[in-house]
Design a protein around this motif. Structure first.
Motif, PDB file in Angstrom:
ATOM      1  N   MET A 356       0.850  -1.191   0.000  1.00  0.00           N
ATOM      2  CA  MET A 356       0.000   0.000   0.000  1.00  0.00           C
ATOM      3  C   MET A 356       0.886   1.241   0.000  1.00  0.00           C
ATOM      4  SD  MET A 356      -2.793  -1.192   2.840  1.00  0.00           S
ATOM      5  CE  MET A 356      -3.525   0.429   2.879  1.00  0.00           C
ATOM      6  N   PRO A 357       0.685   2.165  -0.948  1.00  0.00           N
ATOM      7  CA  PRO A 357       1.469   3.406  -0.948  1.00  0.00           C
ATOM      8  C   PRO A 357       1.089   4.292   0.229  1.00  0.00           C
ATOM      9  CG  PRO A 357      -0.235   3.493  -2.630  1.00  0.00           C
ATOM     10  CD  PRO A 357      -0.263   2.099  -2.075  1.00  0.00           C
ATOM     11  N   LEU A 358       2.093   4.969   0.784  1.00  0.00           N
ATOM     12  CA  LEU A 358       1.895   5.900   1.891  1.00  0.00           C
ATOM     13  C   LEU A 358       2.224   7.314   1.437  1.00  0.00           C
ATOM     14  CD1 LEU A 358       3.570   3.934   4.843  1.00  0.00           C
ATOM     15  CD2 LEU A 358       1.143   4.000   4.230  1.00  0.00           C
ATOM     16  N   TYR A 359       1.449   8.259   1.946  1.00  0.00           N
ATOM     17  CA  TYR A 359       1.630   9.655   1.576  1.00  0.00           C
ATOM     18  C   TYR A 359       1.674  10.536   2.817  1.00  0.00           C
ATOM     19  CZ  TYR A 359       0.169   8.182  -3.124  1.00  0.00           C
ATOM     20  OH  TYR A 359       0.078   7.547  -4.338  1.00  0.00           O
ATOM     21  N   HIS A 360       2.477  11.593   2.755  1.00  0.00           N
ATOM     22  CA  HIS A 360       2.355  12.678   3.713  1.00  0.00           C
ATOM     23  C   HIS A 360       1.354  13.681   3.141  1.00  0.00           C
ATOM     24  CE1 HIS A 360       5.448  11.037   6.053  1.00  0.00           C
ATOM     25  NE2 HIS A 360       6.451  11.857   5.801  1.00  0.00           N
ATOM     26  N   HIS A 361       0.371  14.069   3.962  1.00  0.00           N
ATOM     27  CA  HIS A 361      -0.613  15.070   3.550  1.00  0.00           C
ATOM     28  C   HIS A 361      -0.328  16.379   4.274  1.00  0.00           C
ATOM     29  CE1 HIS A 361      -3.727  12.808   1.221  1.00  0.00           C
ATOM     30  NE2 HIS A 361      -3.090  11.796   1.779  1.00  0.00           N
ATOM     31  N   TYR A 362      -0.364  17.466   3.518  1.00  0.00           N
ATOM     32  CA  TYR A 362      -0.157  18.799   4.070  1.00  0.00           C
ATOM     33  C   TYR A 362      -1.419  19.627   3.803  1.00  0.00           C
ATOM     34  CZ  TYR A 362       4.716  17.293   3.914  1.00  0.00           C
ATOM     35  OH  TYR A 362       5.884  16.596   4.070  1.00  0.00           O
ATOM     36  N   VAL A 363      -2.062  20.081   4.867  1.00  0.00           N
ATOM     37  CA  VAL A 363      -3.277  20.875   4.731  1.00  0.00           C
ATOM     38  C   VAL A 363      -3.022  22.218   5.405  1.00  0.00           C
ATOM     39  CG1 VAL A 363      -5.769  20.961   5.066  1.00  0.00           C
ATOM     40  CG2 VAL A 363      -4.620  18.747   4.862  1.00  0.00           C
ATOM     41  N   PRO A 364      -2.572  23.234   4.658  1.00  0.00           N
ATOM     42  CA  PRO A 364      -2.322  24.548   5.250  1.00  0.00           C
ATOM     43  C   PRO A 364      -3.630  25.195   5.699  1.00  0.00           C
ATOM     44  CG  PRO A 364      -1.238  24.323   3.102  1.00  0.00           C
ATOM     45  CD  PRO A 364      -2.207  23.184   3.239  1.00  0.00           C
ATOM     46  N   LEU A 365      -3.582  25.834   6.849  1.00  0.00           N
ATOM     47  CA  LEU A 365      -4.746  26.534   7.388  1.00  0.00           C
ATOM     48  C   LEU A 365      -4.528  28.036   7.431  1.00  0.00           C
ATOM     49  CD1 LEU A 365      -5.438  24.057  10.338  1.00  0.00           C
ATOM     50  CD2 LEU A 365      -6.454  24.039   8.047  1.00  0.00           C
ATOM     51  N   THR A 366      -3.264  28.465   7.257  1.00  0.00           N
ATOM     52  CA  THR A 366      -2.917  29.888   7.184  1.00  0.00           C
ATOM     53  C   THR A 366      -1.795  30.043   6.156  1.00  0.00           C
ATOM     54  OG1 THR A 366      -1.156  29.793   8.855  1.00  0.00           O
ATOM     55  CG2 THR A 366      -3.412  30.148   9.659  1.00  0.00           C
ATOM     56  N   PRO A 367      -1.528  31.269   5.684  1.00  0.00           N
ATOM     57  CA  PRO A 367      -0.391  31.479   4.772  1.00  0.00           C
ATOM     58  C   PRO A 367       0.936  31.030   5.374  1.00  0.00           C
ATOM     59  CG  PRO A 367      -1.843  33.384   4.736  1.00  0.00           C
ATOM     60  CD  PRO A 367      -2.337  32.495   5.841  1.00  0.00           C
ATOM     61  N   LEU A 368       1.121  31.244   6.670  1.00  0.00           N
ATOM     62  CA  LEU A 368       2.343  30.802   7.327  1.00  0.00           C
ATOM     63  C   LEU A 368       2.452  29.278   7.291  1.00  0.00           C
ATOM     64  CD1 LEU A 368       4.749  32.083   8.790  1.00  0.00           C
ATOM     65  CD2 LEU A 368       3.532  31.745  10.944  1.00  0.00           C
ATOM     66  N   GLY A 369       1.312  28.614   7.468  1.00  0.00           N
ATOM     67  CA  GLY A 369       1.303  27.162   7.382  1.00  0.00           C
ATOM     68  C   GLY A 369       1.639  26.674   5.986  1.00  0.00           C
ATOM     69  N   HIS A 370       1.218  27.419   4.965  1.00  0.00           N
ATOM     70  CA  HIS A 370       1.541  27.059   3.587  1.00  0.00           C
ATOM     71  C   HIS A 370       3.056  27.080   3.379  1.00  0.00           C
ATOM     72  CE1 HIS A 370       1.094  26.754  -0.773  1.00  0.00           C
ATOM     73  NE2 HIS A 370       1.947  27.771  -0.874  1.00  0.00           N
ATOM     74  N   LEU A 371       3.734  28.106   3.885  1.00  0.00           N
ATOM     75  CA  LEU A 371       5.191  28.179   3.752  1.00  0.00           C
ATOM     76  C   LEU A 371       5.869  27.032   4.505  1.00  0.00           C
ATOM     77  CD1 LEU A 371       5.756  32.036   4.171  1.00  0.00           C
ATOM     78  CD2 LEU A 371       5.836  30.687   2.055  1.00  0.00           C
ATOM     79  N   HIS A 372       5.353  26.724   5.686  1.00  0.00           N
ATOM     80  CA  HIS A 372       5.918  25.618   6.469  1.00  0.00           C
ATOM     81  C   HIS A 372       5.770  24.298   5.719  1.00  0.00           C
ATOM     82  CE1 HIS A 372       6.958  23.267  10.063  1.00  0.00           C
ATOM     83  NE2 HIS A 372       5.958  22.469   9.728  1.00  0.00           N
ATOM     84  N   GLY A 373       4.606  24.077   5.099  1.00  0.00           N
ATOM     85  CA  GLY A 373       4.390  22.849   4.349  1.00  0.00           C
ATOM     86  C   GLY A 373       5.341  22.720   3.179  1.00  0.00           C
ATOM     87  N   ARG A 374       5.575  23.828   2.446  1.00  0.00           N
ATOM     88  CA  ARG A 374       6.506  23.781   1.314  1.00  0.00           C
ATOM     89  C   ARG A 374       7.918  23.470   1.788  1.00  0.00           C
ATOM     90  NH1 ARG A 374       4.885  26.267  -3.452  1.00  0.00           N
ATOM     91  NH2 ARG A 374       6.881  25.464  -4.217  1.00  0.00           N
ATOM     92  N   ALA A 375       8.321  24.068   2.910  1.00  0.00           N
ATOM     93  CA  ALA A 375       9.656  23.815   3.442  1.00  0.00           C
ATOM     94  C   ALA A 375       9.799  22.369   3.898  1.00  0.00           C
ATOM     95  CB  ALA A 375       9.939  24.771   4.603  1.00  0.00           C
ATOM     96  N   HIS A 376       8.749  21.839   4.541  1.00  0.00           N
ATOM     97  CA  HIS A 376       8.785  20.458   5.015  1.00  0.00           C
ATOM     98  C   HIS A 376       8.885  19.480   3.842  1.00  0.00           C
ATOM     99  CE1 HIS A 376       7.496  16.723   6.990  1.00  0.00           C
ATOM    100  NE2 HIS A 376       7.859  17.297   8.127  1.00  0.00           N
ATOM    101  N   GLN A 377       8.161  19.748   2.769  1.00  0.00           N
ATOM    102  CA  GLN A 377       8.215  18.895   1.589  1.00  0.00           C
ATOM    103  C   GLN A 377       9.600  18.917   0.953  1.00  0.00           C
ATOM    104  OE1 GLN A 377       4.729  19.239  -1.112  1.00  0.00           O
ATOM    105  NE2 GLN A 377       3.802  20.450   0.516  1.00  0.00           N
ATOM    106  N   LEU A 378      10.199  20.092   0.899  1.00  0.00           N
ATOM    107  CA  LEU A 378      11.549  20.208   0.349  1.00  0.00           C
ATOM    108  C   LEU A 378      12.547  19.442   1.199  1.00  0.00           C
ATOM    109  CD1 LEU A 378      13.547  21.418  -1.657  1.00  0.00           C
ATOM    110  CD2 LEU A 378      13.649  23.474  -0.212  1.00  0.00           C
ATOM    111  N   LEU A 379      12.431  19.580   2.515  1.00  0.00           N
ATOM    112  CA  LEU A 379      13.333  18.861   3.418  1.00  0.00           C
ATOM    113  C   LEU A 379      13.180  17.358   3.247  1.00  0.00           C
ATOM    114  CD1 LEU A 379      15.346  18.840   5.776  1.00  0.00           C
ATOM    115  CD2 LEU A 379      13.400  18.967   7.343  1.00  0.00           C
ATOM    116  N   HIS A 380      11.932  16.904   3.116  1.00  0.00           N
ATOM    117  CA  HIS A 380      11.701  15.467   2.924  1.00  0.00           C
ATOM    118  C   HIS A 380      12.316  14.987   1.614  1.00  0.00           C
ATOM    119  CE1 HIS A 380       9.655  11.602   3.358  1.00  0.00           C
ATOM    120  NE2 HIS A 380       9.444  11.677   2.053  1.00  0.00           N
ATOM    121  N   ALA A 381      12.202  15.785   0.556  1.00  0.00           N
ATOM    122  CA  ALA A 381      12.780  15.398  -0.734  1.00  0.00           C
ATOM    123  C   ALA A 381      14.296  15.278  -0.633  1.00  0.00           C
ATOM    124  CB  ALA A 381      12.393  16.421  -1.800  1.00  0.00           C
ATOM    125  N   LEU A 382      14.926  16.191   0.103  1.00  0.00           N
ATOM    126  CA  LEU A 382      16.375  16.125   0.281  1.00  0.00           C
ATOM    127  C   LEU A 382      16.774  14.890   1.082  1.00  0.00           C
ATOM    128  CD1 LEU A 382      17.131  19.894   1.038  1.00  0.00           C
ATOM    129  CD2 LEU A 382      17.615  18.628  -1.072  1.00  0.00           C
TER     130      LEU A 382
END
Length: 413
Positions: A356-382
């Motif tokens: 079964m494939p597993l995914y991380h889900h990011y649901v931003p609730l504020t603009p600051l949360g959106h930036l945090h989600g993008r940074a977290h995704q980049l860190l995970h990719a690295l």
């Protein structure tokens, strides 16, 4: 109503959040059915709804178990104002429950699942009502659920399984998601079916040869321990074996966190509300391999496996011999699914017929949360790229081994 007004937990005087349910009537579905979301900070207040949802649809993780969550919160000493339970109704019928831990991360208020990497996957507790929704209605449902989570910046939901064709398995259309890993399971009606499907003649011969090598070293015993049994020695040995393994790999040991060892020990008590099965392989009375499992109905989830790192017995592959007996035991005892967690290993390749494939889900609730989600995704990719670099893994392992040798007292081998 916001969950918090300043850095830290919810203010103690804000008792309305803790005493009164926050109810939000959201999107109206066809036939006048409405989505209603209640927010709670008391785990006991959602026990009845949790039990009802769990009885309607098979769950995919111990993290979706009320008993496991209660023990986790108790041993990690998580205060009520850092807990959030969102219960969503379709009309008057409960449809889903999100059990979330409220944390601060780098100045960002983050909602996440409680147990994290200690379980192979996680997700909302869902009921049969979601199956009655169309795909657009289901997406509207989840948008309204997350829209009710005011006061946080982002929900970061790690390792959520998604299986094509099963609407209860996905959070599709909500925020963004990235693939992170694969969950491996063995699902059979009997040991005979498992043996016939997963083991050919060469594999049986190989297992038999390893078993003979282990038996040549002494008497081999296989035990199945359950709630109420004397397990202190087994638990201590299991954690010590895991610690040695993590040091050799140069990987952070998640079982060193305060309260974790007591959690796994106490879940084996009679009154924990969690059904545990502990498999133990002994050689001349000495524990050489263990597997710690949580049971939910006909499903068994392995949370920890360990084996001795003693070179004198490695030829007998105690870990693989323990797993062979585990597979025979569980399917003979009536279990129909054995979850071996995420990440491919030789054992999972040999035994697991479901992926079964597993995914991380990011649901931003504020603009600051959106930036945090993008940074977290980049860190995970690295990190994923670093893990795929074999030379980097070898270098980290060698460094860990040198460090372990430097810490060893003089004259000890």
């Amino acid at each position: 109503m916001a969950l918090a007004t300043a850095r830290g937990d919810i203010e103690e005087h804000d008792t309305s959040v803790l005493e009164d349910r926050y109810v939000r009537t959201a999107h109206e579905l066809n036939a006048g059915r409405k989505i209603r979301v209640e927010l709670h900070h008391d785990l006991n207040s959602v026990q009845g709804v949790w039990s009802q949802l769990a009885s309607e649809a098979a769950q995919n993780s111990p993290g979706q178990s009320f008993g496991f969550t209660r023990e986790w919160i108790k041993h990690q000493q998580i205060p009520a104002n850092s807990q959030l339970y969102a219960v969503a109704y379709i009309g008057c019928r409960p449809a889903a429950l999100l059990a979330l831990h409220i944390r601060w991360r780098y100045g960002i208020r983050v909602l996440s699942f409680f147990p994290g990497a200690h379980v192979g996957c996680n997700g909302p507790v869902v009921g049969a009502a979601l199956k009655q929704l169309s795909e657009p209605e289901r997406q509207a449902f989840w948008r309204d659920v997350f829209g009710a989570l005011k006061g946080a910046d982002i929900a970061v939901l790690r390792s959520v399984p998604c299986e094509s064709g099963d609407p209860l398995m996905c959070l599709g259309g909500i925020g963004t998601r990235i693939p992170v890993d694969t969950l491996y399971r063995a699902q059979f009606e009997s040991w005979e079916e498992c043996d016939k499907t997963q083991r050919g003649r060469s594999r049986r011969k190989h297992d038999r040869q390893q078993g003979d090598k282990l038996s040549a070293l002494g008497e081999v015993q296989f035990e199945v321990l359950r709630n109420g049994d004397d397990v202190d020695d087994v638990i201590n040995t299991m954690f010590e074996q895991r610690a040695v393994r993590f040091r050799a790999m140069g990987v952070r040991n998640p079982f060193q966190t305060k309260g974790i060892r007591d959690l796994y020990r106490d879940m084996l008590s009679f009154d924990s509300g969690v059904e545990v099965v502990l498999h133990v392989l002994r050689l001349e009375g000495r524990i050489v391999a263990t597997r710690y499992n949580i049971v939910e109905g006909e499903r068994m989830f392995c949370l920890i496996s360990s084996m001795s790192e003693d070179p004198a017995i490695q030829a007998g592959s105690p870990g693989k011999q323990c797993l062979l007996r585990v597979m025979q035991s569980i399917f003979d005892d009536g279990y129909r699914l054995f979850d071996m967690g995420a990440g491919l290993t030789d054992e999972k390749r040999h035994w697991c017929n479901v992926q079964m494939p597993l995914y991380h889900h990011y649901v931003p609730l504020t603009p600051l949360g959106h930036l945090h989600g993008r940074a977290h995704q980049l860190l995970h990719a690295l990190r994923a790229r670093a893990k795929s670099a074999r030379w980097l893994l070898d270098m980290r392992r060698k460094f860990a081994q040198k460090l372990q040798g430097a810490e060893r007292p003089s004259g000890v081998r």
